[in-house]
Write a protein that holds these residues in place. Structure first.
Motif, mmCIF file in Angstrom:
data_model
loop_
_atom_site.group_PDB
_atom_site.id
_atom_site.type_symbol
_atom_site.label_atom_id
_atom_site.label_comp_id
_atom_site.label_asym_id
_atom_site.label_seq_id
_atom_site.Cartn_x
_atom_site.Cartn_y
_atom_site.Cartn_z
ATOM 1 N N ARG A 91 -0.345 4.171 -26.437
ATOM 2 C CA ARG A 91 -1.272 5.192 -25.938
ATOM 3 C C ARG A 91 -0.828 6.597 -26.349
ATOM 4 N NH1 ARG A 91 -1.801 5.212 -19.852
ATOM 5 N NH2 ARG A 91 0.457 5.054 -20.004
ATOM 6 N N ASP A 150 2.934 8.637 -0.787
ATOM 7 C CA ASP A 150 2.249 9.697 -0.068
ATOM 8 C C ASP A 150 0.801 9.250 0.113
ATOM 9 O OD1 ASP A 150 2.506 9.871 -2.970
ATOM 10 O OD2 ASP A 150 1.112 11.561 -2.858
ATOM 11 N N LYS A 177 3.701 6.652 -5.170
ATOM 12 C CA LYS A 177 2.445 6.914 -4.438
ATOM 13 C C LYS A 177 2.537 6.521 -2.969
ATOM 14 C CE LYS A 177 0.127 6.109 -8.827
ATOM 15 N NZ LYS A 177 -1.036 5.592 -9.546
ATOM 16 N N GLY A 189 8.490 7.497 -4.856
ATOM 17 C CA GLY A 189 7.695 8.628 -5.306
ATOM 18 C C GLY A 189 6.736 9.042 -4.206
ATOM 19 N N VAL A 190 6.756 10.336 -3.883
ATOM 20 C CA VAL A 190 5.909 10.812 -2.786
ATOM 21 C C VAL A 190 5.012 11.972 -3.238
ATOM 22 C CG1 VAL A 190 7.331 10.008 -0.872
ATOM 23 C CG2 VAL A 190 7.890 12.167 -1.962
ATOM 24 N N GLY A 191 4.610 11.964 -4.502
ATOM 25 C CA GLY A 191 3.737 13.017 -4.995
ATOM 26 C C GLY A 191 3.829 13.118 -6.504
ATOM 27 N N GLU A 192 3.012 14.011 -7.067
ATOM 28 C CA GLU A 192 2.941 14.106 -8.520
ATOM 29 C C GLU A 192 3.893 15.140 -9.113
ATOM 30 O OE1 GLU A 192 -1.311 13.258 -10.055
ATOM 31 O OE2 GLU A 192 -1.599 14.433 -8.232
ATOM 32 N N GLY A 242 -0.377 3.188 -15.269
ATOM 33 C CA GLY A 242 -0.897 3.858 -14.086
ATOM 34 C C GLY A 242 0.019 3.742 -12.878
ATOM 35 N N SER A 243 1.102 2.981 -13.004
ATOM 36 C CA SER A 243 1.983 2.802 -11.848
ATOM 37 C C SER A 243 2.816 4.059 -11.588
ATOM 38 C CB SER A 243 2.902 1.592 -12.053
ATOM 39 O OG SER A 243 3.688 1.774 -13.202
ATOM 40 N N GLY A 244 2.950 4.890 -12.614
ATOM 41 C CA GLY A 244 3.718 6.122 -12.439
ATOM 42 C C GLY A 244 5.012 6.155 -13.241
ATOM 43 N N LYS A 245 5.089 5.341 -14.289
ATOM 44 C CA LYS A 245 6.303 5.290 -15.122
ATOM 45 C C LYS A 245 6.646 6.652 -15.709
ATOM 46 C CE LYS A 245 4.908 2.237 -18.048
ATOM 47 N NZ LYS A 245 3.694 1.807 -17.370
ATOM 48 N N THR A 246 5.679 7.225 -16.415
ATOM 49 C CA THR A 246 5.953 8.467 -17.131
ATOM 50 C C THR A 246 6.332 9.583 -16.153
ATOM 51 O OG1 THR A 246 4.303 7.709 -18.702
ATOM 52 C CG2 THR A 246 5.069 9.959 -18.951
ATOM 53 N N THR A 247 5.590 9.655 -15.068
ATOM 54 C CA THR A 247 5.874 10.672 -14.051
ATOM 55 C C THR A 247 7.268 10.468 -13.468
ATOM 56 O OG1 THR A 247 3.525 10.605 -13.500
ATOM 57 C CG2 THR A 247 4.968 11.705 -11.930
ATOM 58 N N GLN A 261 2.134 12.965 -22.784
ATOM 59 C CA GLN A 261 2.555 13.228 -21.400
ATOM 60 C C GLN A 261 4.083 13.278 -21.300
ATOM 61 O OE1 GLN A 261 1.023 10.221 -18.739
ATOM 62 N NE2 GLN A 261 1.930 11.234 -16.958
HETATM 63 P P1 GDP Z 1 2.182 5.348 -16.205
HETATM 64 O O1 GDP Z 1 0.909 4.920 -16.864
HETATM 65 O O2 GDP Z 1 2.857 4.186 -15.536
HETATM 66 O O3 GDP Z 1 3.091 6.109 -17.088
HETATM 67 O O4 GDP Z 1 1.736 6.294 -14.986
HETATM 68 P P2 GDP Z 1 1.722 7.873 -14.908
HETATM 69 O O5 GDP Z 1 3.101 8.410 -14.784
HETATM 70 O O6 GDP Z 1 0.876 8.424 -15.989
HETATM 71 O O7 GDP Z 1 1.030 8.073 -13.477
HETATM 72 C C1 GDP Z 1 -0.309 7.693 -13.224
HETATM 73 C C2 GDP Z 1 -0.915 8.675 -12.215
HETATM 74 O O8 GDP Z 1 -0.259 8.545 -10.956
HETATM 75 C C3 GDP Z 1 -0.764 10.133 -12.619
HETATM 76 O O9 GDP Z 1 -1.938 10.818 -12.269
HETATM 77 C C4 GDP Z 1 0.413 10.617 -11.772
HETATM 78 O O10 GDP Z 1 0.364 11.986 -11.520
HETATM 79 C C5 GDP Z 1 0.228 9.810 -10.516
HETATM 80 N N1 GDP Z 1 1.483 9.590 -9.780
HETATM 81 C C6 GDP Z 1 2.669 9.117 -10.235
HETATM 82 N N2 GDP Z 1 3.572 9.023 -9.228
HETATM 83 C C7 GDP Z 1 2.944 9.450 -8.098
HETATM 84 C C8 GDP Z 1 3.340 9.570 -6.707
HETATM 85 O O11 GDP Z 1 4.461 9.280 -6.271
HETATM 86 N N3 GDP Z 1 2.379 10.052 -5.847
HETATM 87 C C9 GDP Z 1 1.126 10.371 -6.260
HETATM 88 N N4 GDP Z 1 0.260 10.807 -5.352
HETATM 89 N N5 GDP Z 1 0.730 10.248 -7.548
HETATM 90 C C10 GDP Z 1 1.617 9.799 -8.453
#
Ligand code: GDP
Length: 299
Positions: A138, A254, A252, A277-280, A108-113, A144
């Protein structure tokens, strides 16, 4: 960066309002400095930085009136000093082919994104990128990453859910080498429910990658979610010990009131900060720069 200052509005306005309340109609004294220090602590800047800023605010100003803007200027200056030491671009050493980047962090930290965004950045620089879906735990994470691969038109090495992540990493490094890829980004699992198991798995992934290329991984990026505030500190601790983190990405930023945590982290661990990271969206990743971040925090 416009997005960042917008995003950090919640951090800066909380700070600004509190500071403005404190300094109106009062002359600077010890009590005011303590109050200012409290405000800075609540903004997650950390004890050392908060104490330093408060001391700098007090310097030569006792028994005088002080404006909120003066305080903000000191905050921006001191924060920038801390961040300047860690703001470093991620340098892709092209003597390594592929340059292997292991991406770690809790779920949930945003790795994949972040991997998706980095793939876009590197592709735009003309590099041949490959992705590896190393979070084999997962199914959603695998799917994703495949979506990000399609979006970026880069190949994704993936196995079945539940397969061994270390052997997937081995396969991916070999495939990237055989396919002459410049950069390989490897996603990893981040479940915190069983921390020991996770860390053992991560160590194994690193060990197995080295069997293909003893110099790899060439970068280990820890992705941190700014909204978790103080929890980020223990995440750095755990992942650094296990995987030898070489740099940070904070996501996140943003719209969080907790952006100050990046300052506390930087003061304490002094790990390079590469991106924020400042958005999705695919373009919502910015190289980290100390001045812009400091200004955004100070407001
Ligand atoms: P992972 O479990 O670490 O791979 O995390 P994900 O990449 O799946 O990201 C988890 C959630 O955070 C998703 O809904 C993403 O869209 C969101 N997300 C990731 N980076 C950012 C960011 O910089 N800003 C915002 N607002 N959301 C983000």
């Amino acid at each position: 960066w416009r997005r960042l200052s917008g995003g950090l509005k919640r951090t800066s306005s909380a700070l600004g309002t509190a500071v403005a309340d404190l300094v109106t109609k009062r002359k600077l004294d010890r009590a005011m400095l303590e109050d200012i220090e409290d405000v800075l602590l609540r903004a997650d800047l950390g004890t050392e930085v908060a104490a330093r800023i408060s001391a700098a605010v007090g310097h030569g100003r006792y028994d005088k009136a002080i404006s909120a803007d003066e305080v903000k200027t000191v905050v921006a200056t001191e924060v920038e000093k801390v961040l300047s030491a860690v703001a470093k671009p991620l340098v892709i050493d092209t003597t390594h082919k592929p340059f292997v980047i292991l991406v770690v962090g809790v779920n949930g930290s945003g790795k994949t994104t972040t991997i998706g965004k980095l793939a876009s950045t590197f592709s735009a620089e003309g590099r041949k990128v490959m992705l590896a879906a190393g979070d084999t735990f997962r199914a959603a994470a695998i799917e994703q990453l495949k979506v990000w691969g399609e979006r970026n038109k880069v190949p994704v090495i993936a196995g079945a859910q539940g397969s061994d992540s270390a052997s997937l990493a081995f396969t991916a490094v070999t495939a990237a080498r055989d396919d002459n890829r410049d950069v390989l980004l490897i996603d990893t699992a981040g479940r915190l429910q069983n921390k020991t198991e996770l860390m053992v798995e991560l160590e194994k992934v690193v060990r197995v990658i080295k069997k293909v290329d003893a110099t790899a991984p060439h970068a280990v990026l820890l992705v941190l979610d700014a909204t978790v505030g103080q929890n980020a500190l223990s995440q750095v601790e755990a992942f650094h010990r296990t995987a030898g983190v070489t740099g940070l990405v904070m996501t996140k930023l943003d719209g969080t009131a907790r952006g100050g945590i990046l300052v506390a982290l930087s003061e304490k661990y002094k790990l390079p900060v590469h991106f924020i990271g400042v958005g999705e969206g695919i373009d919502d990743l910015a190289p980290f720069t100390a001045r812009d971040f400091a200004q955004a925090i100070a407001g």
